[in-house]
Design a protein around this motif. Structure first.
Motif, short mmCIF file in Angstrom:
data_model
loop_
_atom_site.label_atom_id
_atom_site.label_comp_id
_atom_site.label_asym_id
_atom_site.label_seq_id
_atom_site.Cartn_x
_atom_site.Cartn_y
_atom_site.Cartn_z
N THR A 52 -70.51 59.27 25.52
CA THR A 52 -70.28 60.14 24.36
C THR A 52 -69.31 61.26 24.71
O THR A 52 -68.46 61.63 23.90
CB THR A 52 -71.61 60.74 23.87
OG1 THR A 52 -72.47 59.68 23.46
CG2 THR A 52 -71.40 61.69 22.71
N GLN A 53 -69.42 61.78 25.94
CA GLN A 53 -68.52 62.86 26.35
C GLN A 53 -67.18 62.33 26.83
O GLN A 53 -66.14 62.95 26.60
CB GLN A 53 -69.19 63.68 27.47
CG GLN A 53 -68.42 64.94 27.83
CD GLN A 53 -69.08 65.72 28.95
OE1 GLN A 53 -69.76 65.15 29.80
NE2 GLN A 53 -68.89 67.02 28.96
N VAL A 173 -74.98 51.76 19.32
CA VAL A 173 -74.09 52.69 20.02
C VAL A 173 -74.51 52.82 21.48
O VAL A 173 -73.69 52.72 22.40
CB VAL A 173 -74.11 54.07 19.32
CG1 VAL A 173 -73.37 55.10 20.18
CG2 VAL A 173 -73.47 53.97 17.94
N SER A 174 -75.80 53.02 21.73
CA SER A 174 -76.29 53.25 23.09
C SER A 174 -76.11 52.03 23.99
O SER A 174 -75.63 52.13 25.12
CB SER A 174 -77.76 53.67 23.06
OG SER A 174 -77.92 54.89 22.39
N SER A 253 -74.67 65.14 18.69
CA SER A 253 -74.06 63.95 19.27
C SER A 253 -74.61 63.65 20.65
O SER A 253 -74.64 62.50 21.09
CB SER A 253 -72.53 64.10 19.32
OG SER A 253 -72.16 65.11 20.23
N GLN A 254 -75.07 64.71 21.38
CA GLN A 254 -75.69 64.52 22.68
C GLN A 254 -77.21 64.51 22.60
O GLN A 254 -77.86 63.70 23.24
CB GLN A 254 -75.22 65.61 23.65
CG GLN A 254 -73.81 65.43 24.17
CD GLN A 254 -73.68 64.20 25.07
OE1 GLN A 254 -74.66 63.51 25.37
NE2 GLN A 254 -72.47 63.91 25.49
N VAL A 255 -77.75 65.42 21.81
CA VAL A 255 -79.21 65.46 21.67
C VAL A 255 -79.72 64.12 21.16
O VAL A 255 -80.73 63.59 21.61
CB VAL A 255 -79.63 66.60 20.72
CG1 VAL A 255 -81.14 66.55 20.47
CG2 VAL A 255 -79.24 67.96 21.30
N GLY A 256 -78.96 63.54 20.23
CA GLY A 256 -79.35 62.24 19.70
C GLY A 256 -79.35 61.14 20.73
O GLY A 256 -80.07 60.14 20.60
N ARG A 257 -78.56 61.31 21.81
CA ARG A 257 -78.53 60.31 22.87
C ARG A 257 -79.84 60.32 23.66
O ARG A 257 -80.44 59.28 23.91
CB ARG A 257 -77.37 60.58 23.85
CG ARG A 257 -75.95 60.50 23.30
CD ARG A 257 -75.65 59.20 22.63
NE ARG A 257 -75.84 59.28 21.18
CZ ARG A 257 -76.16 58.29 20.40
NH1 ARG A 257 -76.37 57.10 20.89
NH2 ARG A 257 -76.30 58.46 19.10
N GLY A 422 -66.93 54.34 21.85
CA GLY A 422 -68.25 54.86 22.19
C GLY A 422 -68.45 56.30 21.75
O GLY A 422 -69.45 56.64 21.11
N ALA A 423 -67.47 57.14 22.08
CA ALA A 423 -67.59 58.56 21.73
C ALA A 423 -67.53 58.78 20.23
O ALA A 423 -68.30 59.57 19.67
CB ALA A 423 -66.46 59.35 22.42
#
Length: 567
Positions: A52-53, A173-174, A253-257, A422-423
């Motif tokens: 994501t990053q 996505v993951s 976007s990160q917390v959801g990961r 991905g991002a």
């Protein structure tokens, strides 16, 4: 590109998309679409966080930064491992315990709905714009390869990502990102080896590093405390820490990961994995850019790396002027090769006076080359006032497409596009999650059925996808894309982090005080940025502190007003 490259490119992309679709089949409700049923392992979480990053911007702009500015940008990530530790101790168990879909649900429980809505709004604006930038990055690739307008490639890439994201949801996505990062790591290793292989026979890795060092490109550490210097140890450890803490702790976007982790342990291990691998990965990407710089010390580099702009110049009335500049560059290149041979000999014999003399000569030749480059940029502007005169994002792309063997070019381009997919997919998914949970279900459809909520999630995914594509169409005006994304984040992340820190640790501050503290802090951050008072990384610290201090003062004022006798 050759037929082999196209086969490698499309086979890789189809493999990734098919894998994501397969793993995301049988999505029946909003929990599966937005959180992947909270069933993912720690390594899937870790790779998903990294992917994501690490967007296409990372693989286009970071080597360009290494080429032009050296290794100093790696200091930007020095605060990341510390931020991961803090997140694992505080944020992760709180979010998992509350069983939330988004980070902003917690804020209504702690403060009020206004604070939740404001924070969600700040996130949506920042993430929506930055996602548009990440879509634009791979569009440059197809535009350069196919020699067509970047607008068309932006629309093409954006459409593909939107279709993929609307169907797949978080689980797709993951799982896709897990496979993407595996291919990316392998491709980067191969790219580094290939760059060294392309250097002259008598120049190995250590010799290349010494040449880069003598040219001022290995400046990875800077302990100076200069508020105007964007990349130092202190901006990385302090400003970078607050940026990373806010990004990974409050950005959906990160917390959801890591909310998709099967347990607190799985989420924590995933974040720690990211903290351990991200800095070395970024170091290696920048190092590839530095090695590309060394390659072009022995080979004539383009004076301007955007081939579309130079092609237009060759067809213009300024063609003769451009050709004369190229002839001057050839002379400089020949002189540089001779001096580099002398420098290599001096290094091997440890002849310090000769090393210094050769280094000064190379620096002088590079300065003359920069003047020629400025002359070319001036001609480009004369020929087309609207021309894109920042070619940093084209440096690594040009190197790959002109030097790498058949098949390998397709793989490297696939890596860059996979990173973008991905991002972008996870970002659009997070925008949809926040819109559905924090706005739609909170204010519009509080008692909707699971089927209605799932349809709304897909609809918001589509809407945000279209929005980000529109932003992408204007992203070419932002210069270096990697810096543009980080500057944009620094304008918002400090304020958002301040809100969450108050929520976690300052229980005496209420919703009204923190709401207005956040509004005033955001105004202050924008004012400081516009006046260019400090380097942008410090804005993360400033925004965070402003929210806390203003919140304390406003709460004292509110409490004092309550104590006043009523008439």
């Amino acid at each position: 590109m050759s037929t082999t490259d196209w086969i490698v490119l499309f086979t890789t992309l189809l493999l990734i998309v098919a894998y994501g679709i397969y793993k995301s089949r049988n999505i029946k409700n909003i929990n599966g679409y937005l959180l992947g049923d909270k069933s993912l392992s720690w390594y899937t979480v870790g790779f998903s966080v990294m992917a994501t990053q690490a967007s296409a911007i990372t693989f286009l702009s970071a080597p360009g930064l290494g080429y032009s500015s050296g290794m100093s940008f790696v200091q930007f990530y020095f605060g990341l491992p510390l931020a991961m530790i803090v997140l694992c101790i505080t944020f992760v168990p709180i979010f998992q315990k509350l069983n939330v879909y988004t980070a902003y649900e917690f804020l209504e429980q702690r403060f009020d709905v206004n604070t939740r809505a404001l924070t969600a709004f700040l996130f949506l604006i920042q993430r929506g714009i930055s996602t548009g930038i990440t879509i634009f990055a791979p569009s440059i690739i197809l535009s350069t390869i196919l020699h067509i307008d970047v607008t068309l490639t932006t629309l093409l890439i954006g459409s593909i990502v939107i279709i993929y994201t609307v169907y797949g949801g978080t689980k797709a996505v993951s799982y896709t990102q897990l496979l993407q990062m595996s291919i990316i790591f392998g491709g980067l290793l191969a790219a580094g080896i290939m760059v060294i292989y392309l250097l002259p026979a008598n120049i190995g890795f250590s010799e290349a590093l010494q040449i880069a060092g003598k040219s001022g490109k290995t400046n990875a550490i800077d302990f100076s405390f200069d508020l105007d210097n964007q990349y130092t140890v202190w901006t990385g450890l302090i400003g970078g820490f607050f940026l990373q803490l806010s990004y990974f702790g409050t950005d959906q976007s990160q917390v959801g990961r890591y909310l998709t982790g099967a347990s607190v342990r799985e989420s924590r291990l995933g974040l720690l994995m990211n903290g351990l691998l991200k800095v070395p990965m970024q170091f290696c990407i920048l190092l590839i850019g530095v090695l590309v710089f060394v390659y072009y010390q022995f080979n004539t580099a383009p004076l301007f790396f955007n081939s579309q702009e130079t092609y237009k110049l060759e067809q213009s009335i300024y063609a003769n002027d451009y050709n004369n500049i190229l002839k001057e560059q050839e002379k400089l290149s020949a002189a540089k090769k001779i001096t580099l041979a002398e420098l290599t000999q001096a290094i091997s014999s440890d002849n310090t006076p000769a090393i210094d003399e050769s280094r000064n000569t190379i620096q002088d030749l590079n300065n003359k080359g920069e003047k020629l480059r400025e002359e070319v940029i001036t001609l480009i502007k004369k020929n087309d006032q609207k021309a894109d005169t920042n070619d940093n994002n084209y440096i690594f792309l040009h190197f790959v497409t002109t030097t790498f063997p058949k098949g390998f070019i397709g793989l490297l381009i696939a890596i860059i596009m996979l990173a973008s997919m991905g991002a972008t997919a996870s970002a659009i998914n997070s925008l949809a999650s926040t819109s559905v949970i924090d706005i739609y279900k909170r204010f519009i459809s509080k008692n909707g059925t699971e089927a209605m909520d799932l349809k709304a999630s897909r609809l918001f995914t589509l809407v945000w996808g279209v929005f980000t594509v529109i932003i992408a169409l204007y992203a070419n005006k932002l210069g270096n894309l990697l810096e543009a994304v980080n500057i944009l984040g620094s304008l918002f992340y400090g304020t958002i982090l301040g809100i969450f820190l108050v929520a976690f640790y300052l229980k005496n501050i209420g919703g009204k005080a923190v709401f207005w503290a956040a509004v005033l802090s955001e105004v202050g951050v924008f004012a400081i940025w516009k006046m260019n008072i400090v380097a942008f990384l410090w804005l993360n610290l400033i925004g965070c502190i402003l929210v806390i201090l203003l919140g304390l003062m406003l709460q004292i004022f509110i409490n004092s007003r309550k104590k006043l006798p009523s008439n």
